[in-house]
Design an enzyme around this catalytic site. Structure first.
Site, short mmCIF file in Angstrom:
data_model
loop_
_atom_site.label_atom_id
_atom_site.label_comp_id
_atom_site.label_asym_id
_atom_site.label_seq_id
_atom_site.Cartn_x
_atom_site.Cartn_y
_atom_site.Cartn_z
N LYS A 141 25.51 24.27 50.97
CA LYS A 141 24.93 25.25 51.89
C LYS A 141 23.53 24.79 52.28
O LYS A 141 22.65 24.65 51.43
CB LYS A 141 24.87 26.62 51.21
N ASP A 176 26.13 43.27 48.45
CA ASP A 176 26.94 42.83 49.60
C ASP A 176 28.38 42.54 49.18
O ASP A 176 28.97 41.54 49.59
CB ASP A 176 26.31 41.60 50.24
N LYS A 199 24.29 26.64 57.39
CA LYS A 199 25.56 25.96 57.62
C LYS A 199 26.10 25.53 56.26
O LYS A 199 25.33 25.21 55.35
CB LYS A 199 25.37 24.74 58.52
#
Length: 354
Positions: free
Chosen positions: A53, A150, A39
């Site tokens: 985070k 990514d 989260k």
């Protein structure tokens, strides 16, 4: 999984003291993102606005070891490199929970920015300017021997003035020298280089078939998206797009691009990784193209949208699209952070709402 410097150990967490966060000075505000493993909250650290985070540890011993390893790897990558086009790392701590603190970027993700602009496209010079930001961030990573793996619009965050793009989310980043094998969860299929799919099924210990050129392929897809403001491989699912790219050598159409720009895109997404340019070459090609086009016209920024108008896009990987405050989504809760007496302490938040 390991490294001589200890950063990649799942048994211990080694971090230079200058990067260690004091949880007592960390104040948590509204949640601004959530993924499968983490989260992300807006908050303050030593009176600085930050993104916090919080990584879930997992349930089983195997899951805990995997997530701790990924956390240690991401922290190592963030603390190792600094660049104006990489999200600024502020610090981390492992106890009482795994936390990564970075600068808070207010411009939102590139994905959301482009979606809000559709059906209009970016001015070409603006698009190339963003591409240069991305390429410079990648050049920095590769110069340190790091593969991002990514690269996609969800992991590219804009500054508040919408003039600069920064690369975020190092959860999948790897040191190129490491031989750790790919897994099926690595990356996002639509943007992943074709050679990665064959490594997903390799047995542990077999020779890897990828290098830093996987990022060049992903960059080509992002560049195509910047120019066209369309989803690449439109009409296909992520897996269909992956299959078409890997086994049929299908690519988005570059026929309508100017010759020099088409050459950049098509060279970056070539099937043979060794034939793709490196990011130093990509930057030079982009600068050359930029010098041949006219100055950018005034571009109208996409209008701010109220909460009822906005579509919320959940992150596809931990921290993805979450290193920013979506001001149009959390305007009503912003005052929670602004008022010192209304802020929640880190431990309070952990006990009450995590």
């Amino acid at each position: 999984m390991g490294s001589g410097n200890g950063f990649f150990s799942t048994q211990e967490f080694n971090l230079d003291s200058k990067w260690l966060i004091d949880p007592q000075q960390l104040f948590v505000g509204p949640k601004i993102g959530e993924g499968a493993h983490a989260k992300v909250y807006e908050g303050k650290y030593k009176n600085q606005n930050v993104a916090i985070k919080v990584v879930r540890r997992g349930e089983t011993p195997e899951e805990i070891a995997r997530r701790e390893g990924r956390f240690a790897r991401e922290v190592a990558m963030l603390s190792k490199v600094q660049h104006k086009n990489l999200v600024k790392f502020i610090g981390a701590c492992k106890e009482p929970v795994m936390v990564i603190v970075t600068e808070l970027l207010l411009g939102g993700t590139l994905r959301k920015y482009l979606l809000n602009m559709r059906p209009k496209c970016l001015d070409m010079c603006v698009a190339i300017g963003f591409a240069l930001d991305i390429a410079r961030a990648m050049e920095c990573l590769h110069s340190h021997g790091i593969i991002h793996w990514d690269l996609k619009p969800e992991n590219l965050i804009l500054t508040e003035d919408h003039k600069t793009v920064k690369l975020a989310d190092f959860g999948l980043a790897r040191e190129e020298s490491l031989t750790e094998m790919m897994t099926a969860e690595t990356g996002t299929y639509r943007w992943m280089a074709p050679e990665l799919y064959s490594t997903v099924t390799l047995r542990q210990g077999e020779k890897k078939h990828y290098n830093h050129k996987v990022d060049a392929y992903s960059f080509a897809i992002v560049l195509w998206e910047l120019i066209h403001n369309k989803l690449p491989f439109e009409g296909m699912s992520n897996l269909q797009a992956a299959y078409a790219a890997a086994f049929k050598n299908v690519r988005p159409s570059a026929e309508d691009l100017p010759e020099d720009l088409a050459a950049i895109v098509t060279s970056c997404w070539q099937e043979d990784p060794n034939a793709r340019p490196n990011f130093t070459q990509i930057i030079q090609m982009l600068l050359h193209y930029l010098s041949t086009v006219s100055p950018p016209e005034l571009v109208m920024m996409p209008p701010k949208r109220t909460t009822s108008e906005n579509v919320v896009f959940p992150p596809e990987s931990p921290g993805t699209s979450s290193l920013m405050a979506a001001r149009d989504d959390v305007a009503e809760t912003q005052k929670t952070v602004d008022g010192e007496d209304r802020r929640k302490g880190f431990f309070f938040c952990f006990n009450q709402c995590y």
